[in-house]
Design a protein around this motif. Sequence first.
Motif, PDB file in Angstrom:
ATOM      1  N   GLY A 194       0.788  -1.226   0.000  1.00 29.20           N
ATOM      2  CA  GLY A 194       0.000   0.000   0.000  1.00 29.20           C
ATOM      3  C   GLY A 194       0.821   1.277   0.000  1.00 29.20           C
ATOM      4  N   VAL A 195       1.804   1.369  -0.914  1.00 30.73           N
ATOM      5  CA  VAL A 195       2.646   2.568  -0.997  1.00 30.73           C
ATOM      6  C   VAL A 195       2.028   3.565  -1.971  1.00 30.73           C
ATOM      7  N   SER A 196       1.943   4.827  -1.541  1.00 32.42           N
ATOM      8  CA  SER A 196       1.466   5.910  -2.406  1.00 32.42           C
ATOM      9  C   SER A 196       2.507   7.029  -2.401  1.00 32.42           C
ATOM     10  N   LEU A 197       2.787   7.578  -3.584  1.00 34.27           N
ATOM     11  CA  LEU A 197       3.710   8.710  -3.685  1.00 34.27           C
ATOM     12  C   LEU A 197       3.426   9.470  -4.975  1.00 34.27           C
TER      13      LEU A 197
ATOM     14  N   TYR B 283      10.562  10.298   1.057  1.00 34.76           N
ATOM     15  CA  TYR B 283       9.682   9.235   1.561  1.00 34.76           C
ATOM     16  C   TYR B 283      10.566   8.252   2.329  1.00 34.76           C
ATOM     17  N   VAL B 284      10.248   8.029   3.603  1.00 23.43           N
ATOM     18  CA  VAL B 284      10.993   7.060   4.421  1.00 23.43           C
ATOM     19  C   VAL B 284      10.195   5.756   4.437  1.00 23.43           C
ATOM     20  N   MET B 285      10.832   4.649   4.037  1.00 21.35           N
ATOM     21  CA  MET B 285      10.133   3.363   3.984  1.00 21.35           C
ATOM     22  C   MET B 285      10.667   2.383   5.018  1.00 21.35           C
ATOM     23  N   TYR B 286       9.758   1.579   5.553  1.00 20.55           N
ATOM     24  CA  TYR B 286      10.133   0.502   6.479  1.00 20.55           C
ATOM     25  C   TYR B 286       9.157  -0.653   6.281  1.00 20.55           C
ATOM     26  N   SER B 287       9.684  -1.837   6.035  1.00 24.06           N
ATOM     27  CA  SER B 287       8.885  -3.063   5.922  1.00 24.06           C
ATOM     28  C   SER B 287       7.699  -2.918   4.959  1.00 24.06           C
ATOM     29  N   GLY B 288       7.981  -2.379   3.769  1.00 29.51           N
ATOM     30  CA  GLY B 288       6.967  -2.333   2.723  1.00 29.51           C
ATOM     31  C   GLY B 288       5.994  -1.183   2.799  1.00 29.51           C
ATOM     32  N   ASN B 289       6.167  -0.280   3.767  1.00 27.84           N
ATOM     33  CA  ASN B 289       5.265   0.869   3.920  1.00 27.84           C
ATOM     34  C   ASN B 289       6.048   2.173   3.954  1.00 27.84           C
ATOM     35  N   VAL B 290       5.407   3.256   3.529  1.00 27.87           N
ATOM     36  CA  VAL B 290       5.963   4.595   3.773  1.00 27.87           C
ATOM     37  C   VAL B 290       5.583   4.964   5.198  1.00 27.87           C
ATOM     38  N   VAL B 291       6.578   5.253   6.039  1.00 26.07           N
ATOM     39  CA  VAL B 291       6.289   5.575   7.446  1.00 26.07           C
ATOM     40  C   VAL B 291       6.358   7.077   7.722  1.00 26.07           C
TER      41      VAL B 291
ATOM     42  N   GLN C  71       0.832  -2.604  19.853  1.00 21.44           N
ATOM     43  CA  GLN C  71       0.769  -4.011  19.474  1.00 21.44           C
ATOM     44  C   GLN C  71      -0.674  -4.489  19.331  1.00 21.44           C
ATOM     45  N   GLU C  72      -1.606  -3.729  19.896  1.00 22.91           N
ATOM     46  CA  GLU C  72      -3.014  -4.137  19.895  1.00 22.91           C
ATOM     47  C   GLU C  72      -3.773  -3.580  18.696  1.00 22.91           C
ATOM     48  N   ARG C  73      -3.190  -2.551  18.051  1.00 22.71           N
ATOM     49  CA  ARG C  73      -3.858  -1.920  16.916  1.00 22.71           C
ATOM     50  C   ARG C  73      -3.258  -2.411  15.594  1.00 22.71           C
ATOM     51  N   PRO C  74      -3.974  -2.220  14.465  1.00 24.89           N
ATOM     52  CA  PRO C  74      -3.429  -2.646  13.164  1.00 24.89           C
ATOM     53  C   PRO C  74      -2.244  -1.771  12.737  1.00 24.89           C
ATOM     54  N   ILE C  75      -1.647  -2.106  11.600  1.00 28.89           N
ATOM     55  CA  ILE C  75      -0.519  -1.319  11.084  1.00 28.89           C
ATOM     56  C   ILE C  75      -0.982   0.119  10.841  1.00 28.89           C
ATOM     57  N   PRO C  76      -0.288   1.105  11.434  1.00 26.67           N
ATOM     58  CA  PRO C  76      -0.756   2.496  11.293  1.00 26.67           C
ATOM     59  C   PRO C  76      -0.616   3.014   9.858  1.00 26.67           C
ATOM     60  N   LYS C  77      -1.547   3.854   9.444  1.00 25.19           N
ATOM     61  CA  LYS C  77      -1.508   4.509   8.135  1.00 25.19           C
ATOM     62  C   LYS C  77      -0.902   5.903   8.303  1.00 25.19           C
ATOM     63  N   LEU C  78      -0.482   6.502   7.183  1.00 22.15           N
ATOM     64  CA  LEU C  78       0.051   7.862   7.239  1.00 22.15           C
ATOM     65  C   LEU C  78      -1.020   8.840   7.715  1.00 22.15           C
ATOM     66  N   GLY C  79      -0.657   9.696   8.651  1.00 16.90           N
ATOM     67  CA  GLY C  79      -1.566  10.728   9.151  1.00 16.90           C
ATOM     68  C   GLY C  79      -0.819  12.031   9.289  1.00 16.90           C
TER      69      GLY C  79
ATOM     70  N   ALA D  75       3.146  11.100   8.994  1.00 17.36           N
ATOM     71  CA  ALA D  75       3.872   9.998   9.635  1.00 17.36           C
ATOM     72  C   ALA D  75       2.883   8.899  10.000  1.00 17.36           C
ATOM     73  N   ALA D  76       3.350   7.643   9.951  1.00 18.61           N
ATOM     74  CA  ALA D  76       2.498   6.497  10.278  1.00 18.61           C
ATOM     75  C   ALA D  76       2.857   5.996  11.668  1.00 18.61           C
ATOM     76  N   CYS D  77       2.250   6.594  12.692  1.00 22.79           N
ATOM     77  CA  CYS D  77       2.556   6.222  14.083  1.00 22.79           C
ATOM     78  C   CYS D  77       1.323   6.466  14.936  1.00 22.79           C
ATOM     79  N   TRP D  78       1.040   5.494  15.840  1.00 25.19           N
ATOM     80  CA  TRP D  78      -0.131   5.633  16.718  1.00 25.19           C
ATOM     81  C   TRP D  78       0.085   6.640  17.848  1.00 25.19           C
ATOM     82  N   LEU D  79       1.350   6.955  18.148  1.00 28.02           N
ATOM     83  CA  LEU D  79       1.638   7.837  19.282  1.00 28.02           C
ATOM     84  C   LEU D  79       1.327   9.291  18.956  1.00 28.02           C
ATOM     85  N   SER D  80       0.808  10.005  19.945  1.00 27.86           N
ATOM     86  CA  SER D  80       0.546  11.439  19.770  1.00 27.86           C
ATOM     87  C   SER D  80       1.859  12.200  19.925  1.00 27.86           C
ATOM     88  N   GLN D  81       1.854  13.463  19.518  1.00 30.73           N
ATOM     89  CA  GLN D  81       3.035  14.310  19.648  1.00 30.73           C
ATOM     90  C   GLN D  81       3.468  14.410  21.115  1.00 30.73           C
ATOM     91  N   GLU D  82       2.487  14.531  22.031  1.00 30.55           N
ATOM     92  CA  GLU D  82       2.797  14.662  23.462  1.00 30.55           C
ATOM     93  C   GLU D  82       3.471  13.395  23.988  1.00 30.55           C
TER      94      GLU D  82
END
Length: 675
Positions: A27-30, A231-239, A305-313, A321-328
């Motif tokens: 699911g890479v988009s650019l 574009y930074v890629m890791y394990s088949g995704n743009v992160v 670990q409990e959520r699916p692979i994060p999408k770019l937000g 960036a594709a990360c579940w963590l908030s800026q805080e």
Amino acid sequence: MMNHLLEVKDIRTSFFIEGKEIKAVDGVSLYLNPGEIIGIVGESGSGKSVTMLSVLQLVASPGKVIGGEVYLEGIDHNLLQYGAQSPEMRNIRGGKISMIFQEPMTSLNPVLTIGYQIQENIMLHLKLDKEAARKRTVEMLKMVNIPDAEARFGYYPQQFSGGMRQRIMIAMAMSSNPTVLIADEATTALDVTTQAQLLETLRDVAKKTNTAVVLVTHNLGIVARFAERIYVMYSGNVVETSDTKTIFKNPQHPYTRGLLKAIPRLDDAKDRILLPIDGIPLNPADRPQYCPFYSRCQYHKPFCQERPIPKLGEAGPGHEAACWLSQEEKDLRMAELSHETPKSAPSNAIKAELCLEVNNVRKYFPIYAGMMRKKVGDVKAIEGISFTVRKGETLGIVGESGCGKTTLARCIMRVYRPEEGEILFEGRDIAKLNDKQMASYRPKISMIFQDPFSSLDPRQTAGSVVGESLLIHKLVKNQVEYDRRVDELFRIVELDPALKDRMPHEFSGGQRQRIGIARAISCNPSLIICDEPISALDVSIQAQIINLLEDLKAKLGISYLFIAHDLAVVKHISDRILVMYLGRVVELADCLDLYDHPLHPYTQALLSAVPVADPEVEEKRERILLAGEVPSIANRPSGCAFHERCPKATERCFREVPQLKNAGNRHHVACFLYE
């Protein structure tokens, strides 16, 4: 309506092996705009190259593009609807989208002249006649600065240097007026000066012709200098993706932050500790259903670990960036990490006594010609090399390919016997010893090689590779002692002894290099020659190996000769640095003195060519671009060998060979400017 020159939407590529689907790109988009240069970065296996091959439908079986859309300006249809071998796709490949590959020698046909190969491409895509195609071929060769382009039209690939061959590949890729040019690790195997020349050429050509360029690389310095967006890629995704300045100034994904902390920079403090990313890059076959970076991430929370692979937000204006963590949450964790006690650099005790002294060493190789194989001359590979290495010291050796670095290392290892000079190892001249006399010195000098895979016997287990020299040199009395010592060596290089029965192909590149290091230290050597030991490794693995070598030096008191072309790495690990050019030493100085005050014009050009992984620093740096190629060592120029490329050469440089002289503060230079 298309807004971009090239748009890739949700492309997915899998490899089907033994009934299993391995998702290489998921699911890479650019997108890419006319005249724009973008960078795609990430470690090996992240899916960078497969993404670009998927766009061109060049993924070979058992791989298959299973989904996504690719749109190119001027073509209304999704390119993936065309068959891989269809006339439409063939016109796009090479005609609209060109690709430059990593190794030019495997991309050029060795039995056809370079002129014929470029001309054939022009006739196919631009439909020109033979004469017009020849004229355009010569123009393209001139555009990429191939000297004597008309005369060299009829040369074969093997008659050119590596840098020249890569320029020919650029000329071929640009010859059909493509709108998009993909450079897949196109400068990885090249010297820093050649790399700088080529990338400047590529940028100039792209801007002149309004061609868009995709730089696929793991070198963050290159993208900092040349790319506009990343574009930074890791394990088949743009992160993560944003403009270059934002990525380097304010990286949001933990993986991007980890990459930037792991790389040595030319403008770093000498004692800066490299912080490698924990673990090794993920095998695509073991990709989890949650964030694939979880096991290596310093920021992770249980919910990752409990959520699916994060999408770019959205992570800021024009920044995703594709990360579940908030800026805080990231800022809080970053503050915690900054308060942890940093690992200090290992103390380095250099002794006054010498480990190695090289005096006026020369090595020549005969040139034979004719049916009778008559000797017609000599290749003077190294000429009058002199230096010392103290116990516990690291001497870095730098210079372009063909300058004699590896020949010098082989003379010290006594693989070659030098024509002249002394090699005093622990006080005894080993230069003229025969094989029997050398036997007692062999365990004391070890070597770590460039390619960790080809330097390990694929038929031996890792344990037997590490333990072989223990048996050859009779360093253990029985099997129990042997097993104990092999286990100890595995632990020293931070490998689990339980892995010793595995074969080399079952290890990652970084683990294989650790096995090579364990083998090198197995005989308790006094001197280890490291011949480009990290150039084949990923950024984070490089940091692990550099830290390991520094720790071993501090613990075991080993001296290193560290041969490399990455001057940022050499600065990080070396105490003194020796610069070579065409078989001679041109400068020798303490590490910081050489980097802060380089004297020789060649050293200045080398340092200028190394990109720094910071676009703001890159904007302000002075560039010294060397003209031409390194001359052939078989046809060494008269006088100073560097005079043909030197911006400061005088008439004296054409006639006389400058000698290495002390310019003060133990800083030696071979240049008439400092007499």
